[in-house]
Motif scaffolding. Structure first.
Motif, mmCIF file in Angstrom:
data_model
loop_
_atom_site.group_PDB
_atom_site.id
_atom_site.type_symbol
_atom_site.label_atom_id
_atom_site.label_comp_id
_atom_site.label_asym_id
_atom_site.label_seq_id
_atom_site.Cartn_x
_atom_site.Cartn_y
_atom_site.Cartn_z
ATOM 1 N N VAL A 50 0.811 -1.069 -0.196
ATOM 2 C CA VAL A 50 -0.261 0.091 0.378
ATOM 3 C C VAL A 50 1.340 1.536 0.079
ATOM 4 O O VAL A 50 0.910 2.054 -0.987
ATOM 5 C CB VAL A 50 -0.970 0.361 1.144
ATOM 6 N N VAL A 51 1.963 1.593 0.722
ATOM 7 C CA VAL A 51 2.886 2.557 0.846
ATOM 8 C C VAL A 51 3.008 2.823 -0.576
ATOM 9 O O VAL A 51 3.416 3.764 -1.146
ATOM 10 C CB VAL A 51 3.697 2.185 1.969
ATOM 11 N N VAL A 52 4.084 2.365 -1.086
ATOM 12 C CA VAL A 52 4.582 1.604 -2.181
ATOM 13 C C VAL A 52 4.218 2.191 -2.810
ATOM 14 O O VAL A 52 3.569 3.332 -4.002
ATOM 15 C CB VAL A 52 5.335 0.296 -2.886
ATOM 16 N N LEU A 53 2.689 1.552 -3.626
ATOM 17 C CA LEU A 53 1.267 2.356 -4.495
ATOM 18 C C LEU A 53 1.393 3.322 -4.451
ATOM 19 O O LEU A 53 1.046 4.387 -4.826
ATOM 20 C CB LEU A 53 0.183 1.517 -4.182
ATOM 21 N N VAL A 54 1.391 3.866 -3.160
ATOM 22 C CA VAL A 54 0.198 5.240 -2.931
ATOM 23 C C VAL A 54 1.552 6.188 -3.478
ATOM 24 O O VAL A 54 1.381 7.024 -3.348
ATOM 25 C CB VAL A 54 0.082 5.871 -1.361
ATOM 26 N N VAL A 55 2.625 5.900 -2.510
ATOM 27 C CA VAL A 55 4.251 6.439 -2.792
ATOM 28 C C VAL A 55 4.032 6.463 -4.224
ATOM 29 O O VAL A 55 5.084 8.120 -5.028
ATOM 30 C CB VAL A 55 5.358 6.208 -1.981
ATOM 31 N N GLU A 56 3.924 5.640 -5.145
ATOM 32 C CA GLU A 56 4.684 5.445 -6.616
ATOM 33 C C GLU A 56 3.493 6.439 -7.244
ATOM 34 O O GLU A 56 4.125 7.474 -8.200
ATOM 35 C CB GLU A 56 4.765 4.375 -6.943
ATOM 36 N N GLY A 57 2.143 6.902 -6.718
ATOM 37 C CA GLY A 57 1.073 7.390 -7.208
ATOM 38 C C GLY A 57 1.826 8.912 -7.526
ATOM 39 O O GLY A 57 1.575 9.388 -8.054
#
Length: 72
Positions: free
Chosen positions: A51-58
């Motif tokens: 979740v953190v990776v997806l949010v930060v990447e977004g």
């Protein structure tokens, strides 16, 4: 050698977590609960990272798109 603030923060958070689990394990004598919650925490860790990776990447991708569309 100077230690980065992110590494310091990580060490502080890790030590805080160890202290809290140790307190519950030794002082409160809640061995089964501590082990149960440790397993649950480790089980959810990959999901948390995802979740953190997806949010930060977004967020990074949106900023990158805004930067390149302003220049064009």
């Amino acid at each position: 050698m100077k230690i980065n603030w992110k590494i310091k923060l990580g060490i502080i958070l890790l030590l805080t977590s160890v202290a809290m689990y140790s307190f519950a394990f030794f002082a409160l004598n809640e061995h089964e609960k501590v082990i149960f919650y440790l397993v649950i925490d480790f089980a959810f860790m990959p999901l948390d990272v995802l979740v953190v990776v997806l949010v930060v990447e977004g967020i990074i991708n949106k900023k990158r798109e805004r930067k390149y569309t302003r220049k064009a």
